[in-house]
Design a protein around this motif. Structure first.
Motif, PDB file in Angstrom:
ATOM      1  N   GLY A  82     -61.142   0.870 135.712  1.00  0.00           N
ATOM      2  CA  GLY A  82     -61.032   1.300 137.105  1.00  0.00           C
ATOM      3  C   GLY A  82     -61.430   2.747 137.309  1.00  0.00           C
ATOM      4  N   THR A  83     -61.276   3.549 136.269  1.00  0.00           N
ATOM      5  CA  THR A  83     -61.611   4.967 136.346  1.00  0.00           C
ATOM      6  C   THR A  83     -63.062   5.236 135.976  1.00  0.00           C
ATOM      7  OG1 THR A  83     -59.339   5.486 135.751  1.00  0.00           O
ATOM      8  CG2 THR A  83     -60.938   7.253 135.515  1.00  0.00           C
ATOM      9  N   VAL A  84     -63.536   4.585 134.930  1.00  0.00           N
ATOM     10  CA  VAL A  84     -64.901   4.793 134.443  1.00  0.00           C
ATOM     11  C   VAL A  84     -65.768   3.658 134.988  1.00  0.00           C
ATOM     12  CG1 VAL A  84     -66.342   5.082 132.407  1.00  0.00           C
ATOM     13  CG2 VAL A  84     -63.990   5.916 132.379  1.00  0.00           C
ATOM     14  N   ASP A  85     -66.544   3.956 136.000  1.00  0.00           N
ATOM     15  CA  ASP A  85     -67.316   2.948 136.731  1.00  0.00           C
ATOM     16  C   ASP A  85     -68.409   2.318 135.874  1.00  0.00           C
ATOM     17  OD1 ASP A  85     -68.618   1.409 138.587  1.00  0.00           O
ATOM     18  OD2 ASP A  85     -68.964   3.040 140.013  1.00  0.00           O
ATOM     19  N   PRO A  86     -68.353   0.998 135.652  1.00  0.00           N
ATOM     20  CA  PRO A  86     -69.390   0.338 134.868  1.00  0.00           C
ATOM     21  C   PRO A  86     -70.715   0.204 135.615  1.00  0.00           C
ATOM     22  CG  PRO A  86     -67.740  -1.253 135.555  1.00  0.00           C
ATOM     23  CD  PRO A  86     -67.272   0.088 136.006  1.00  0.00           C
ATOM     24  N   ASN A  87     -70.726   0.513 136.906  1.00  0.00           N
ATOM     25  CA  ASN A  87     -71.974   0.476 137.667  1.00  0.00           C
ATOM     26  C   ASN A  87     -72.856   1.679 137.373  1.00  0.00           C
ATOM     27  OD1 ASN A  87     -71.512  -1.969 139.300  1.00  0.00           O
ATOM     28  ND2 ASN A  87     -69.779  -0.790 140.066  1.00  0.00           N
ATOM     29  N   GLU A  88     -72.285   2.714 136.779  1.00  0.00           N
ATOM     30  CA  GLU A  88     -73.057   3.891 136.388  1.00  0.00           C
ATOM     31  C   GLU A  88     -73.513   3.706 134.945  1.00  0.00           C
ATOM     32  OE1 GLU A  88     -70.775   7.410 137.027  1.00  0.00           O
ATOM     33  OE2 GLU A  88     -70.253   6.832 139.074  1.00  0.00           O
ATOM     34  N   PRO A  89     -74.806   3.807 134.681  1.00  0.00           N
ATOM     35  CA  PRO A  89     -75.306   3.564 133.319  1.00  0.00           C
ATOM     36  C   PRO A  89     -74.798   4.591 132.313  1.00  0.00           C
ATOM     37  CG  PRO A  89     -77.084   4.273 134.795  1.00  0.00           C
ATOM     38  CD  PRO A  89     -75.850   4.140 135.622  1.00  0.00           C
ATOM     39  N   GLY A  90     -74.678   4.134 131.072  1.00  0.00           N
ATOM     40  CA  GLY A  90     -74.325   5.024 129.981  1.00  0.00           C
ATOM     41  C   GLY A  90     -72.871   5.028 129.573  1.00  0.00           C
ATOM     42  N   HIS A  91     -72.003   4.372 130.334  1.00  0.00           N
ATOM     43  CA  HIS A  91     -70.582   4.385 129.996  1.00  0.00           C
ATOM     44  C   HIS A  91     -70.171   3.250 129.063  1.00  0.00           C
ATOM     45  CE1 HIS A  91     -69.618   7.652 132.679  1.00  0.00           C
ATOM     46  NE2 HIS A  91     -70.213   7.039 133.678  1.00  0.00           N
ATOM     47  N   TYR A  92     -70.865   2.129 129.146  1.00  0.00           N
ATOM     48  CA  TYR A  92     -70.511   0.951 128.369  1.00  0.00           C
ATOM     49  C   TYR A  92     -71.767   0.410 127.690  1.00  0.00           C
ATOM     50  CZ  TYR A  92     -66.329   1.097 131.286  1.00  0.00           C
ATOM     51  OH  TYR A  92     -65.185   1.492 131.923  1.00  0.00           O
ATOM     52  N   PRO A  93     -71.602  -0.274 126.566  1.00  0.00           N
ATOM     53  CA  PRO A  93     -72.782  -0.861 125.925  1.00  0.00           C
ATOM     54  C   PRO A  93     -73.330  -2.032 126.741  1.00  0.00           C
ATOM     55  CG  PRO A  93     -70.792  -1.511 124.762  1.00  0.00           C
ATOM     56  CD  PRO A  93     -70.379  -0.510 125.805  1.00  0.00           C
ATOM     57  N   VAL A  94     -74.616  -2.282 126.559  1.00  0.00           N
ATOM     58  CA  VAL A  94     -75.266  -3.406 127.238  1.00  0.00           C
ATOM     59  C   VAL A  94     -74.927  -4.686 126.474  1.00  0.00           C
ATOM     60  CG1 VAL A  94     -77.510  -4.374 127.893  1.00  0.00           C
ATOM     61  CG2 VAL A  94     -77.136  -1.912 128.013  1.00  0.00           C
ATOM     62  N   CYS A  95     -74.782  -5.787 127.198  1.00  0.00           N
ATOM     63  CA  CYS A  95     -74.528  -7.086 126.574  1.00  0.00           C
ATOM     64  C   CYS A  95     -75.667  -7.393 125.599  1.00  0.00           C
ATOM     65  CB  CYS A  95     -74.449  -8.160 127.648  1.00  0.00           C
ATOM     66  SG  CYS A  95     -74.413  -9.849 127.005  1.00  0.00           S
ATOM     67  N   PRO A  96     -75.347  -7.677 124.327  1.00  0.00           N
ATOM     68  CA  PRO A  96     -76.412  -7.942 123.358  1.00  0.00           C
ATOM     69  C   PRO A  96     -77.267  -9.160 123.722  1.00  0.00           C
ATOM     70  CG  PRO A  96     -74.258  -7.887 122.281  1.00  0.00           C
ATOM     71  CD  PRO A  96     -74.031  -7.698 123.732  1.00  0.00           C
ATOM     72  N   LEU A  97     -76.646 -10.215 124.257  1.00  0.00           N
ATOM     73  CA  LEU A  97     -77.413 -11.399 124.640  1.00  0.00           C
ATOM     74  C   LEU A  97     -78.381 -11.059 125.767  1.00  0.00           C
ATOM     75  CD1 LEU A  97     -77.803 -14.482 124.192  1.00  0.00           C
ATOM     76  CD2 LEU A  97     -76.234 -14.798 126.104  1.00  0.00           C
ATOM     77  N   LEU A  98     -77.924 -10.300 126.739  1.00  0.00           N
ATOM     78  CA  LEU A  98     -78.781  -9.894 127.852  1.00  0.00           C
ATOM     79  C   LEU A  98     -79.919  -9.011 127.360  1.00  0.00           C
ATOM     80  CD1 LEU A  98     -79.329  -9.846 130.910  1.00  0.00           C
ATOM     81  CD2 LEU A  98     -77.790  -7.886 131.065  1.00  0.00           C
ATOM     82  N   LYS A  99     -79.611  -8.100 126.462  1.00  0.00           N
ATOM     83  CA  LYS A  99     -80.630  -7.180 125.948  1.00  0.00           C
ATOM     84  C   LYS A  99     -81.706  -7.927 125.148  1.00  0.00           C
ATOM     85  CE  LYS A  99     -81.193  -2.844 123.580  1.00  0.00           C
ATOM     86  NZ  LYS A  99     -80.691  -1.531 123.810  1.00  0.00           N
ATOM     87  N   ILE A 100     -81.293  -8.894 124.344  1.00  0.00           N
ATOM     88  CA  ILE A 100     -82.232  -9.594 123.470  1.00  0.00           C
ATOM     89  C   ILE A 100     -82.991 -10.697 124.218  1.00  0.00           C
ATOM     90  CG2 ILE A 100     -82.396 -11.109 121.444  1.00  0.00           C
ATOM     91  CD1 ILE A 100     -80.030  -9.488 120.277  1.00  0.00           C
ATOM     92  N   THR A 101     -82.287 -11.472 125.028  1.00  0.00           N
ATOM     93  CA  THR A 101     -82.908 -12.649 125.647  1.00  0.00           C
ATOM     94  C   THR A 101     -83.187 -12.490 127.139  1.00  0.00           C
ATOM     95  OG1 THR A 101     -80.819 -13.707 126.244  1.00  0.00           O
ATOM     96  CG2 THR A 101     -81.685 -14.145 124.029  1.00  0.00           C
ATOM     97  N   GLY A 102     -82.503 -11.572 127.793  1.00  0.00           N
ATOM     98  CA  GLY A 102     -82.630 -11.442 129.241  1.00  0.00           C
ATOM     99  C   GLY A 102     -81.774 -12.439 129.998  1.00  0.00           C
ATOM    100  N   ALA A 103     -80.969 -13.216 129.278  1.00  0.00           N
ATOM    101  CA  ALA A 103     -80.097 -14.215 129.908  1.00  0.00           C
ATOM    102  C   ALA A 103     -78.678 -13.670 130.028  1.00  0.00           C
ATOM    103  CB  ALA A 103     -80.090 -15.498 129.076  1.00  0.00           C
ATOM    104  N   TYR A 104     -78.030 -14.030 131.134  1.00  0.00           N
ATOM    105  CA  TYR A 104     -76.650 -13.615 131.348  1.00  0.00           C
ATOM    106  C   TYR A 104     -75.708 -14.536 130.584  1.00  0.00           C
ATOM    107  CZ  TYR A 104     -78.547 -10.993 135.283  1.00  0.00           C
ATOM    108  OH  TYR A 104     -79.278 -10.148 136.067  1.00  0.00           O
ATOM    109  N   CYS A 105     -74.774 -13.957 129.848  1.00  0.00           N
ATOM    110  CA  CYS A 105     -73.744 -14.746 129.159  1.00  0.00           C
ATOM    111  C   CYS A 105     -72.590 -14.973 130.144  1.00  0.00           C
ATOM    112  CB  CYS A 105     -73.269 -14.015 127.893  1.00  0.00           C
ATOM    113  SG  CYS A 105     -72.173 -12.615 128.189  1.00  0.00           S
ATOM    114  N   PRO A 106     -71.587 -15.760 129.785  1.00  0.00           N
ATOM    115  CA  PRO A 106     -70.474 -15.974 130.719  1.00  0.00           C
ATOM    116  C   PRO A 106     -69.680 -14.699 131.011  1.00  0.00           C
ATOM    117  CG  PRO A 106     -70.297 -17.484 128.849  1.00  0.00           C
ATOM    118  CD  PRO A 106     -71.465 -16.584 128.609  1.00  0.00           C
ATOM    119  N   GLY A 107     -69.781 -13.708 130.141  1.00  0.00           N
ATOM    120  CA  GLY A 107     -69.028 -12.470 130.343  1.00  0.00           C
ATOM    121  C   GLY A 107     -69.794 -11.387 131.078  1.00  0.00           C
TER     122      GLY A 107
END
Length: 136
Positions: free
Chosen positions: A29-54
């Motif tokens: 709630g404090t660290v906005d995930p909409n701003e890049p650089g705060h959280y890692p990118v989903c590995p499945l999304l990064k590798i395949t471009g597909a959204y996982c259930p999470g």
């Protein structure tokens, strides 16, 4: 042992879980995930471009914490549903711990298969053009 001490010990685990979940939600709630650089990118999304259930779960949690249920649901409908499910199970757990009863939630295998099938359908549909409303 005094009855009060036994009750406090029984409540320790559900209260500890609540404290941990609260701390995690407070951070998201404090660290906005909409701003890049705060959280890692989903590995499945990064590798395949597909959204996982999470995918979109952190954005969903951020919106949920800020009371924006519409945005939370559109970021990840499964995660938002999971927040309410967690709350219901946690309350049940706390009440049963208070009464000295164990929490036993037993699901038949058909329910586990059903949950898996729903997650699979959700994942496939959110990656198809007509399911773009489910994509984060």
């Amino acid at each position: 042992m005094r009855p009060r001490a036994g009750r406090l010990r029984r409540l320790a685990t559900p209260l500890g879980i609540l404290a941990t979940v609260t701390a995690a939600f407070a951070y998201v709630g404090t660290v906005d995930p909409n701003e890049p650089g705060h959280y890692p990118v989903c590995p499945l999304l990064k590798i395949t471009g597909a959204y996982c259930p999470g995918c979109g779960g952190l954005r969903s949690a951020h919106a949920f914490i800020h009371g924006d249920l519409g945005t939370a649901f559109s970021a990840n409908a499964v995660a938002t549903t999971g927040y309410f499910l967690f709350a219901a199970v946690w309350v049940l757990w706390l009440v049963r711990a208070w009464r000295g009863q164990p929490l036993r939630i037993v699901l038949a295998p058909v329910w586990w298969w059903g949950i898996g099938a729903l997650l699979l359908i959700f994942t496939v549909v959110r990656n198809l053009p007509f399911g773009s409303a489910l994509a984060p």
